[in-house]
Every structure is written in structure tokens, then in C-alpha cells.
Design a protein around this motif. Structure first.
Motif, PDB file in Angstrom:
ATOM      1  N   ALA A  34       6.914   5.877  13.545  1.00  0.00           N
ATOM      2  CA  ALA A  34       7.796   4.713  13.449  1.00  0.00           C
ATOM      3  C   ALA A  34       7.039   3.454  13.068  1.00  0.00           C
ATOM      4  CB  ALA A  34       8.512   4.499  14.785  1.00  0.00           C
ATOM      5  N   ILE A  35       5.726   3.429  13.295  1.00  0.00           N
ATOM      6  CA  ILE A  35       4.890   2.289  12.908  1.00  0.00           C
ATOM      7  C   ILE A  35       4.104   2.606  11.637  1.00  0.00           C
ATOM      8  CG2 ILE A  35       2.978   0.792  13.583  1.00  0.00           C
ATOM      9  CD1 ILE A  35       3.836   1.054  16.464  1.00  0.00           C
ATOM     10  N   ASP A  36       3.369   3.719  11.640  1.00  0.00           N
ATOM     11  CA  ASP A  36       2.485   4.042  10.520  1.00  0.00           C
ATOM     12  C   ASP A  36       3.234   4.187   9.201  1.00  0.00           C
ATOM     13  OD1 ASP A  36       0.238   4.041  12.165  1.00  0.00           O
ATOM     14  OD2 ASP A  36       0.441   6.168  12.640  1.00  0.00           O
ATOM     15  N   SER A  37       4.463   4.708   9.257  1.00  0.00           N
ATOM     16  CA  SER A  37       5.230   4.895   8.027  1.00  0.00           C
ATOM     17  C   SER A  37       5.665   3.574   7.415  1.00  0.00           C
ATOM     18  CB  SER A  37       6.465   5.768   8.304  1.00  0.00           C
ATOM     19  OG  SER A  37       7.356   5.106   9.200  1.00  0.00           O
ATOM     20  N   ARG A  38       5.611   2.496   8.205  1.00  0.00           N
ATOM     21  CA  ARG A  38       6.046   1.188   7.718  1.00  0.00           C
ATOM     22  C   ARG A  38       4.869   0.271   7.392  1.00  0.00           C
ATOM     23  NH1 ARG A  38      10.801  -0.147  12.030  1.00  0.00           N
ATOM     24  NH2 ARG A  38      11.415  -1.744  10.511  1.00  0.00           N
ATOM     25  N   LEU A  39       3.664   0.782   7.600  1.00  0.00           N
ATOM     26  CA  LEU A  39       2.469   0.025   7.239  1.00  0.00           C
ATOM     27  C   LEU A  39       1.996   0.460   5.859  1.00  0.00           C
ATOM     28  CD1 LEU A  39       0.531   0.111  10.639  1.00  0.00           C
ATOM     29  CD2 LEU A  39       1.669  -1.864   9.594  1.00  0.00           C
ATOM     30  N   LEU A  44      -3.859   0.534  10.227  1.00  0.00           N
ATOM     31  CA  LEU A  44      -4.563  -0.736  10.028  1.00  0.00           C
ATOM     32  C   LEU A  44      -5.821  -0.495   9.208  1.00  0.00           C
ATOM     33  CD1 LEU A  44      -4.303  -2.190  13.654  1.00  0.00           C
ATOM     34  CD2 LEU A  44      -2.839  -2.705  11.678  1.00  0.00           C
ATOM     35  N   ARG A  45      -5.935  -1.198   8.108  1.00  0.00           N
ATOM     36  CA  ARG A  45      -7.142  -1.053   7.285  1.00  0.00           C
ATOM     37  C   ARG A  45      -8.385  -1.361   8.109  1.00  0.00           C
ATOM     38  NH1 ARG A  45      -7.165  -4.506   1.975  1.00  0.00           N
ATOM     39  NH2 ARG A  45      -9.389  -4.398   2.437  1.00  0.00           N
ATOM     40  N   LEU A  46      -9.378  -0.475   8.021  1.00  0.00           N
ATOM     41  CA  LEU A  46     -10.604  -0.668   8.795  1.00  0.00           C
ATOM     42  C   LEU A  46     -11.464  -1.783   8.229  1.00  0.00           C
ATOM     43  CD1 LEU A  46     -11.657   2.989   9.660  1.00  0.00           C
ATOM     44  CD2 LEU A  46     -10.917   1.216  11.240  1.00  0.00           C
ATOM     45  N   ASP A  47     -11.477  -1.942   6.934  1.00  0.00           N
ATOM     46  CA  ASP A  47     -12.333  -2.969   6.316  1.00  0.00           C
ATOM     47  C   ASP A  47     -11.531  -4.241   6.053  1.00  0.00           C
ATOM     48  OD1 ASP A  47     -10.758  -1.946   4.284  1.00  0.00           O
ATOM     49  OD2 ASP A  47     -12.319  -2.146   2.758  1.00  0.00           O
ATOM     50  N   ARG A 207       3.749 -10.346   9.106  1.00  0.00           N
ATOM     51  CA  ARG A 207       3.333 -10.284   7.701  1.00  0.00           C
ATOM     52  C   ARG A 207       2.362  -9.143   7.511  1.00  0.00           C
ATOM     53  NH1 ARG A 207      -1.239 -11.522   5.103  1.00  0.00           N
ATOM     54  NH2 ARG A 207      -1.169 -12.150   2.914  1.00  0.00           N
ATOM     55  N   GLN A 208       2.475  -8.473   6.367  1.00  0.00           N
ATOM     56  CA  GLN A 208       1.463  -7.503   5.971  1.00  0.00           C
ATOM     57  C   GLN A 208       1.309  -7.531   4.458  1.00  0.00           C
ATOM     58  OE1 GLN A 208       2.099  -3.258   5.951  1.00  0.00           O
ATOM     59  NE2 GLN A 208       4.306  -3.463   6.328  1.00  0.00           N
ATOM     60  N   LYS A 209       0.096  -7.366   4.017  1.00  0.00           N
ATOM     61  CA  LYS A 209      -0.180  -7.355   2.586  1.00  0.00           C
ATOM     62  C   LYS A 209       0.336  -6.053   1.992  1.00  0.00           C
ATOM     63  CE  LYS A 209      -3.963  -7.891  -0.717  1.00  0.00           C
ATOM     64  NZ  LYS A 209      -5.441  -8.070  -0.862  1.00  0.00           N
ATOM     65  N   GLY A 210       1.217  -6.164   1.019  1.00  0.00           N
ATOM     66  CA  GLY A 210       1.738  -4.986   0.338  1.00  0.00           C
ATOM     67  C   GLY A 210       2.904  -4.317   1.035  1.00  0.00           C
ATOM     68  N   GLY A 211       3.504  -4.979   2.030  1.00  0.00           N
ATOM     69  CA  GLY A 211       4.620  -4.358   2.732  1.00  0.00           C
ATOM     70  C   GLY A 211       5.486  -5.384   3.435  1.00  0.00           C
ATOM     71  N   GLU A 212       6.531  -4.897   4.082  1.00  0.00           N
ATOM     72  CA  GLU A 212       7.485  -5.756   4.769  1.00  0.00           C
ATOM     73  C   GLU A 212       7.154  -5.850   6.258  1.00  0.00           C
ATOM     74  OE1 GLU A 212       9.902  -7.418   3.237  1.00  0.00           O
ATOM     75  OE2 GLU A 212       9.306  -6.574   1.297  1.00  0.00           O
ATOM     76  N   GLY A 213       7.642  -6.906   6.883  1.00  0.00           N
ATOM     77  CA  GLY A 213       7.511  -7.041   8.320  1.00  0.00           C
ATOM     78  C   GLY A 213       8.553  -6.198   9.036  1.00  0.00           C
ATOM     79  N   PHE A 214       8.366  -5.997  10.329  1.00  0.00           N
ATOM     80  CA  PHE A 214       9.327  -5.254  11.128  1.00  0.00           C
ATOM     81  C   PHE A 214       9.062  -5.524  12.605  1.00  0.00           C
ATOM     82  CE2 PHE A 214       5.710  -2.395  10.473  1.00  0.00           C
ATOM     83  CZ  PHE A 214       5.443  -1.929  11.761  1.00  0.00           C
ATOM     84  N   GLU A 215       9.990  -5.088  13.441  1.00  0.00           N
ATOM     85  CA  GLU A 215       9.849  -5.206  14.894  1.00  0.00           C
ATOM     86  C   GLU A 215      10.115  -3.852  15.533  1.00  0.00           C
ATOM     87  OE1 GLU A 215      11.952  -8.344  16.765  1.00  0.00           O
ATOM     88  OE2 GLU A 215      11.458  -9.843  15.215  1.00  0.00           O
TER      89      GLU A 215
END
Length: 249
Positions: A34-39, A44-47, A207-215
């Protein structure tokens, strides 16, 4: 003609030298679909730099944000550098979400500028699994420096943002962070008997780079730094025929 087996072994040796003996994952997943599919990066990018703030100025939300961030660091691969302004980090608390005192390295900074500089040095060291800092002020220039220091490495950068003044939004100003989160305490998981159940948090990806926000609402990190979906949500998905992914992997 060179022996293919010898060539294959040589390639493995070269790859090991380039990555200092291990293959770097591009991201750190939560293990919850439910989280990873929306990132955008499946985690979370390691670098990269990621910012976290309490949903309100309430102490409960500040603690929730701290433990959320600590849980992420707990699932990283190695030593954790935690840079503070005050000696108020409760070690037993972060240990409960998976960071052993043996992994923690503390650094105390005089002000935000020094704190951000120490974080940058830690990221460039390349020998740490995570670098955490707690700051009130970190503008676009400072966060861009942290992002650049993290790029190309395997050390996740985590910045806990606190309000610069009463009523201000810690993540309202522009930032180079790849993701920016708000964490708010929610009513704990109900128990069949009297008592306090597992804490819950409302996670808001602002906010996320390359994607939408969510709750999303989750159960707080366990002793391995992993969150879970609230049981009612997980059970509802299972009944619907979907994958519950209740516990993080």
C-alpha cells in the motif's frame, strides 16, 4: 580464447570491488504494498535525502516523526550517524524500533549550519548506513548539498524538520529532498481487553520526486523498524481478494 568460467569470476571480483563487497539496492522498501506501490522508486531511495516532520507541533507528533525516521534507519545496512542540537535523544526509545546502541554514533552540533555540515561529511564518508539530522532551518541550498552528497552512495539521508517558530510548517519551504513526510499520532490499535494497543500513525507524503502524494494510516514501527497496516485494513483487503501485506518485509 579465454575460459568463460574465468571471465565470469573476474567480472564478479570487479563488481565486488566497485561496490565494496556488496550489491547496493537502489531503494529501501517499507515492505507494504500500500506504500511501496505508490512510491516512485518502490521504496525510499538510498542515495537520497528524505525529510520527516511531525504533523503538528504537539510533542506526541514529534515523537512519532522521530520513531518513524528511526525505523527507516533501523532497516538500513550499517552504522547510523545521528546529529542532534540537544542531548534529548532517548536511546531506549530508538532501540525499541530496531536501532541498537552498538550501531549509533552521536554528534552534537552548536547550530543548524554545523549540523548540516556534519551530515554532509557523514554522507560523503560512504561507510554509514544512514545519516540523521534534526534541524529547524534547512533551505534549498543546504538540502541540495545534502542531496548531492548522498547521490552515488549507499547512505540514506534523513532530516527531521522541526518548526522554526510557533505555527510554522517545517516542510513548507522549498527543498531538494526526494520525499517529504508528515507523521501524526492516531488512536492506538484497539485491544479485546482494557489497555493500550500498538500505536498508530497517519503518514502523509506531502511531496515525492516523480510521483504523487498520498496519506495512509499504519501501525507504528515494531522492534525491527517495520510498520504494519492496521488489522481492520489488512483484513478488509484479504476479504476482497487482494494481498494484505500486513507486516513489512
Amino acid at each position: 580464447m579465454a575460459d568463460p568460467a574465468v571471465l565470469s569470476q573476474l567480472r564478479e571480483q570487479l563488481r565486488a570491488m566497485e561496490t565494496q563487497g556488496f550489491r547496493r539496492r537502489p531503494s529501501l522498501p517499507f515492505g507494504l504494498g500500500a506504500i511501496d506501490s505508490r512510491l516512485a522508486d518502490g521504496g525510499l531511495r538510498l542515495d537520497a535525502l528524505h525529510e520527516v516532520a511531525g504533523g503538528t507541533s504537539d510533542m506526541a507528533d514529534d515523537c512519532a516523526a522521530t520513531l518513524f525516521l528511526a525505523g527507516i534507519a533501523a532497516r538500513a545496512w550499517g552504522p547510523v550517524l545521528w546529529v542532534v542540537r540537544r542531548r534529548d535523544l532517548f536511546a531506549p526509545g530508538v532501540a525499541q524500533v530496531g536501532i541498537s546502541h552498538k550501531r549509533l554514533i552521536y554528534a552534537e552540533a552548536a547550530d543548524d549550519s554545523e549540523l548540516l555540515a556534519i551530515m554532509e561529511e557523514g554522507l560523503r564518508h560512504r561507510g554509514l548506513g544512514a545519516v540523521i539530522g534534526e534541524a529547524k532551518r534547512a533551505d534549498m541550498t543546504a538540502t541540495r548539498r545534502l542531496q548531492l552528497a548522498a547521490e552515488g552512495g549507499r547512505t540514506i539521508a534523513l532530516l527531521l524538520k522541526r518548526p522554526a517558530r510557533e505555527g510554522s510548517d517545517p516542510i513548507g519551504m522549498p527543498s531538494a529532498a526526494v520525499t517529504r513526510w508528515r507523521v501524526t499520532s492516531a488512536p492506538s490499535t484497539p485491544l479485546p481487553v482494557e489497555g493500550v494497543g500498538r500505536p498508530r500513525w497517519r503518514l502523509a507524503l506531502a511531496r515525492q520526486k516523480g510521483g504523487e502524494g498520498f496519506e495512509i494510516e499504519v501501525e507504528a514501527c515494531d522492534a525491527t523498524g517495520r510498520c504494519a497496516l492496521p488489522s481492520a485494513v489488512a483484513d478488509r483487503k484479504a476479504v476482497a481478494g487482494g494481498s494484505a501485506n500486513r507486516h513489512a518485509a
